[in-house]
Design an enzyme around this catalytic site. Structure first.
Site, PDB file in Angstrom:
ATOM      1  N   SER A  95       4.054   7.141  -2.628  1.00  0.00           N
ATOM      2  CA  SER A  95       3.281   7.104  -3.867  1.00  0.00           C
ATOM      3  C   SER A  95       2.359   5.893  -3.931  1.00  0.00           C
ATOM      4  CB  SER A  95       4.224   7.065  -5.073  1.00  0.00           C
ATOM      5  OG  SER A  95       5.027   5.888  -5.002  1.00  0.00           O
ATOM      6  N   THR A  97       3.425   2.935  -4.552  1.00  0.00           N
ATOM      7  CA  THR A  97       3.927   2.116  -5.657  1.00  0.00           C
ATOM      8  C   THR A  97       3.882   0.623  -5.338  1.00  0.00           C
ATOM      9  OG1 THR A  97       5.361   3.897  -6.443  1.00  0.00           O
ATOM     10  CG2 THR A  97       5.948   1.646  -7.106  1.00  0.00           C
ATOM     11  N   HIS A 120       2.386 -10.321 -18.230  1.00  0.00           N
ATOM     12  CA  HIS A 120       3.383  -9.590 -17.463  1.00  0.00           C
ATOM     13  C   HIS A 120       2.724  -8.528 -16.572  1.00  0.00           C
ATOM     14  CE1 HIS A 120       6.998  -7.264 -16.494  1.00  0.00           C
ATOM     15  NE2 HIS A 120       7.697  -8.330 -16.914  1.00  0.00           N
ATOM     16  N   PRO A 121       3.151  -8.437 -15.308  1.00  0.00           N
ATOM     17  CA  PRO A 121       2.532  -7.466 -14.391  1.00  0.00           C
ATOM     18  C   PRO A 121       2.716  -6.018 -14.823  1.00  0.00           C
ATOM     19  CG  PRO A 121       4.446  -8.507 -13.370  1.00  0.00           C
ATOM     20  CD  PRO A 121       4.138  -9.286 -14.608  1.00  0.00           C
ATOM     21  N   ASN A 122       3.872  -5.683 -15.400  1.00  0.00           N
ATOM     22  CA  ASN A 122       4.132  -4.308 -15.809  1.00  0.00           C
ATOM     23  C   ASN A 122       3.741  -4.051 -17.268  1.00  0.00           C
ATOM     24  OD1 ASN A 122       6.319  -5.111 -13.651  1.00  0.00           O
ATOM     25  ND2 ASN A 122       6.039  -2.895 -13.483  1.00  0.00           N
ATOM     26  N   ASP A 123       4.205  -4.914 -18.164  1.00  0.00           N
ATOM     27  CA  ASP A 123       3.962  -4.697 -19.593  1.00  0.00           C
ATOM     28  C   ASP A 123       2.500  -4.864 -19.977  1.00  0.00           C
ATOM     29  OD1 ASP A 123       6.676  -4.286 -19.852  1.00  0.00           O
ATOM     30  OD2 ASP A 123       7.093  -6.365 -20.441  1.00  0.00           O
ATOM     31  N   SER A 131       2.167   4.066 -11.133  1.00  0.00           N
ATOM     32  CA  SER A 131       1.634   4.169  -9.763  1.00  0.00           C
ATOM     33  C   SER A 131       1.218   5.600  -9.457  1.00  0.00           C
ATOM     34  CB  SER A 131       2.687   3.723  -8.745  1.00  0.00           C
ATOM     35  OG  SER A 131       3.059   2.383  -8.960  1.00  0.00           O
ATOM     36  N   HIS A 179     -24.512  29.967  27.876  1.00  0.00           N
ATOM     37  CA  HIS A 179     -23.454  30.053  28.890  1.00  0.00           C
ATOM     38  C   HIS A 179     -23.720  29.093  30.062  1.00  0.00           C
ATOM     39  CE1 HIS A 179     -21.978  33.787  26.953  1.00  0.00           C
ATOM     40  NE2 HIS A 179     -23.265  34.049  26.812  1.00  0.00           N
ATOM     41  N   SER A 309     -21.958   0.755  34.964  1.00  0.00           N
ATOM     42  CA  SER A 309     -20.913   0.747  35.983  1.00  0.00           C
ATOM     43  C   SER A 309     -20.683  -0.664  36.503  1.00  0.00           C
ATOM     44  CB  SER A 309     -21.310   1.666  37.141  1.00  0.00           C
ATOM     45  OG  SER A 309     -20.392   1.568  38.209  1.00  0.00           O
ATOM     46  N   LYS A 315     -26.814   1.790  37.258  1.00  0.00           N
ATOM     47  CA  LYS A 315     -26.376   3.032  36.619  1.00  0.00           C
ATOM     48  C   LYS A 315     -26.402   2.869  35.095  1.00  0.00           C
ATOM     49  CE  LYS A 315     -22.918   6.658  37.222  1.00  0.00           C
ATOM     50  NZ  LYS A 315     -22.733   7.091  35.847  1.00  0.00           N
ATOM     51  N   GLU A 322     -20.945   8.885  23.972  1.00  0.00           N
ATOM     52  CA  GLU A 322     -19.507   8.866  24.257  1.00  0.00           C
ATOM     53  C   GLU A 322     -18.728   8.203  23.135  1.00  0.00           C
ATOM     54  OE1 GLU A 322     -19.406   6.906  28.000  1.00  0.00           O
ATOM     55  OE2 GLU A 322     -20.203   8.636  29.114  1.00  0.00           O
TER      56      GLU A 322
END
Length: 454
Positions: A95, A97, A120-123, A131, A179, A309, A315, A322
């Site tokens: 997730s 989170t 506060h980081p969450n509140d 998340s 072809h 080369s 060369k 490529e």
């Protein structure tokens, strides 16, 4: 070293780190690989957190002083080398989170310093969010921003280069090939016109699907119901993001769908997959056309950017082709990853989001950089060997196809067989068999009429 204790125990965090216990635990619990969250994703995550703070301020959901401190902290963070504060691996919880909490902790630390008291980081920073709606919102924002600012401008550059190449070669006759065998004549401009559509179509398709990627799941919180957020929060966040990033983001109408499914990622990356598939074909065509320089097709000459080369002096190899070919192979592999990741989301949440972010980020980054380099160091420097092209046309017996209308398929087939076996020109065989006089053949056999419908 700082020691922090919470309900899960005690962790030690290095001095000067802005993150907290959740970030530190993720560092210790997922020492897997070297792939980190991309800078472009972290930037969008921070922009999202800023927009959430603006919304919480307008809705009076978080104290005004705290939202000001959060906004200022994010502004200051984005003006510095912020990636040093986001050390987490892609290979973490599905997730994302830990990365969301990493952002919450870093922003909260800076905001607390600015305010002089605890944020506060969450509140506070994560107020009204989860998340589960933050991460999918940021992953959409990242894809939109990168495609709009990085990939589409490069597609435009390639279109301009190829359009110029086409314009310069409207009368460059060459032999078509099917072809791997000689076919009927065409012009190099016609061949290049097909190349152009690779990029014009990719641009059109991306622009058509980006509105779906601009639909954001923010406000769904944990499972799509909007628990613990305020009505109107999603609209305020989207409005703030649209203003700050100059993109027309919208609120996803069904957040249960937005959080459980990642179809916009599959669809948009499907265009990148198609672009990569087409570009891989293009790089092969260019390598064939430039093969030589003495015994190959030799129809075009590529820029000599470096030695080809370590043993063969002088060369020159088609290195840009490529390089882009390898980019294409990687992008095609990423599409399989994203497709499987979307299909394995369970119930209300997809738990493969970090690997989807990394795959999308890598594909856009590689295609943007790879095509830009290919355009500058290969396409823009192509030299057309018109003499070789025309020599192939005049010496090929497949131009006899034009005789079908006058002599019929069966008679023309006999002419082709005789010309090939006896090493004669078509004109010689046609005249010697009495089908036309030399003058009639010259008047009828017009290459300009072979490159278009009647």
């Amino acid at each position: 070293m700082n020691k922090i204790a919470d309900i899960y125990g005690e962790v030690t965090i290095q001095e000067g780190a802005l993150w907290g216990a959740n970030t530190q635990r993720s560092l210790e619990n997922f020492p897997i690989g070297t792939e980190k969250m991309p800078k472009e994703f972290i930037e969008m995550l921070c922009e999202l957190k800023r927009a959430c703070a603006v919304a919480n301020q307008e809705l009076k959901a978080v104290e005004y002083d705290k939202t000001l401190a959060i906004i200022k902290a994010i502004d200051e963070l984005l003006m510095q080398d912020f990636m040093q504060h986001f050390p987490l691996a892609i290979w973490q919880t599905g997730s994302g989170t830990q990365t969301n909490m990493n952002a919450n902790e870093v922003i909260a630390t800076l905001a607390s310093r600015i305010l002089g008291s605890k944020v506060h980081p969450n509140d506070d920073v994560n107020h009204g969010q989860s998340s589960n709606d933050v991460y999918p919102t940021a992953m959409h924002m990242m894809a939109v921003n990168m495609i709009a600012q990085d990939l589409i401008p490069v597609l435009d550059k390639v279109i301009i280069t190829l359009t110029q190449l086409k314009r310069e070669n409207t009368l460059s006759y060459k032999l078509g090939r099917t072809h791997f065998q000689d076919a009927t004549p065409m012009t190099f401009a016609q061949e290049v016109s097909g190349w152009i559509v690779i990029f014009t179509d990719a641009k059109k398709q991306l622009e058509a699907l980006l509105p779906f990627m601009r639909q954001l799941s923010i406000g769904g919180t944990a499972v799509g119901t909007g628990l613990n957020t305020i009505k109107g929060f999603d609209e305020q966040v989207v409005r703030a993001l649209s203003q700050s990033l100059k993109q027309e983001f919208t609120v996803c109408e069904n957040k249960f769908f937005a959080m459980g499914f990642k179809d916009a990622y599959v669809s948009v990356h499907g265009i990148l997959n198609t672009l990569a598939s087409n570009c891989l074909k293009l790089t092969n065509d260019i390598r064939f056309l430039s093969s030589g320089p003495q015994t190959g097709l030799q129809e075009i000459k590529l820029p000599a950017n470096e030695a080809g080369s370590s043993i063969m002096p002088g060369k020159v190899n088609p290195t840009q082709a490529e390089s882009l070919a390898m980019v294409c192979v990687r992008v095609i592999g990423n599409h399989q990853t994203i497709t499987l990741a979307n299909s394995h989301g369970n119930l209300q949440l997809n738990t493969y989001m970090p690997v989807m972010v990394y795959s999308m980020w890598q594909s856009i980054r590689l295609l943007s950089d790879g095509l830009d380099s290919f355009n500058t160091r290969c396409l823009a420097g192509i030299e057309v060997n018109t003499e070789k092209m025309m020599d192939n046309v005049t010496s090929s017996i497949m131009t006899a196809t034009f005789l079908n209308e006058k002599l019929g398929y069966d008679t023309t087939a006999k002419i082709v067989k005789e010309a090939y076996q006896d090493k004669k020109t078509l004109k010689e065989v046609v005249v010697s068999n009495g089908h036309m006089t030399a003058e009639e053949f010259d008047q009828y056999f017009d290459y300009s009429k072979m490159i278009q419908a009647k």
